[in-house]
Design a protein around this motif. Structure first.
Motif, mmCIF file in Angstrom:
data_model
loop_
_atom_site.group_PDB
_atom_site.id
_atom_site.type_symbol
_atom_site.label_atom_id
_atom_site.label_comp_id
_atom_site.label_asym_id
_atom_site.label_seq_id
_atom_site.Cartn_x
_atom_site.Cartn_y
_atom_site.Cartn_z
ATOM 1 N N LEU A 1 1.172 -1.368 -0.290
ATOM 2 C CA LEU A 1 0.171 -0.042 0.065
ATOM 3 C C LEU A 1 1.090 1.217 -0.206
ATOM 4 O O LEU A 1 0.583 2.139 -0.456
ATOM 5 N N LEU A 2 2.109 1.531 0.665
ATOM 6 C CA LEU A 2 3.032 2.344 0.810
ATOM 7 C C LEU A 2 3.415 2.707 -0.592
ATOM 8 O O LEU A 2 3.541 3.973 -1.476
ATOM 9 N N ILE B 1 1.156 3.964 -3.276
ATOM 10 C CA ILE B 1 -0.033 5.474 -2.539
ATOM 11 C C ILE B 1 1.443 6.343 -2.985
ATOM 12 O O ILE B 1 0.894 7.406 -3.847
ATOM 13 N N TRP B 2 2.296 6.063 -2.351
ATOM 14 C CA TRP B 2 4.112 6.827 -3.178
ATOM 15 C C TRP B 2 3.497 6.820 -4.606
ATOM 16 O O TRP B 2 4.158 7.581 -5.502
ATOM 17 N N HIS B 3 3.904 5.625 -6.037
ATOM 18 C CA HIS B 3 3.203 5.482 -7.120
ATOM 19 C C HIS B 3 2.649 6.620 -7.243
ATOM 20 O O HIS B 3 2.607 7.018 -8.800
ATOM 21 N N LEU B 4 1.427 6.130 -6.955
ATOM 22 C CA LEU B 4 -0.057 7.359 -7.809
ATOM 23 C C LEU B 4 0.476 8.924 -7.378
ATOM 24 O O LEU B 4 -0.197 10.187 -7.854
ATOM 25 N N ILE B 5 1.251 9.129 -5.980
ATOM 26 C CA ILE B 5 1.810 10.916 -6.239
ATOM 27 C C ILE B 5 2.531 11.429 -6.571
ATOM 28 O O ILE B 5 2.334 12.228 -7.489
#
Length: 127
Positions: free
Chosen positions: A103-104, A107-111
């Protein structure tokens, strides 16, 4: 006889015995077997998360370890839930650590995906 010797040896190896101590002024930090195993599990979870998501974190192995450590912390302390049959090593639930690291990384990929999508490559082919 053999079983008691083996269990005593395993207990001695798995006890949280100190490996070494760092002393800097009034700061004393003891590295134990449990700490080393915790970091190794975090590294494995972080690297697997990078592989599953298909996106690398900045910092290489250090970034993967940090993602694993934060993932372990998130899913053991902040969002505690149980998975039946989740193996634990030194109190670290393996599947929850992997889910947290995935998940981390996701989320980093999405940001950061928008920042990398429009960049020119470092080199051009055929030039």
């Amino acid at each position: 006889m053999f079983a008691s010797v083996t269990s005593a040896a395993i207990a001695a190896l798995t006890s949280d015995s100190p490996l070494f101590t760092i002393n800097i002024g009034d700061f004393h930090w003891t590295v134990t077997v449990g700490t080393v195993i915790y970091v190794v599990i975090a590294a494995i979870a972080g690297l697997l998360a990078e592989f599953i998501v298909g996106w690398r974190l900045p910092g290489g192995i250090i970034g993967a370890v940090i993602a694993g450590l934060i993932g372990i912390w998130l899913f053991t302390h902040l969002f505690p839930f149980t998975i039946t049959g989740d193996p634990t090593v030194y109190g670290v639930p393996i599947f929850r650590a992997l889910i947290g690291a995935i998940l981390l990384v996701f989320i980093w990929h999405l940001i950061t995906f928008g920042a990398w999508r429009h960049r020119r490559p470092y080199y051009r082919r055929g030039d």
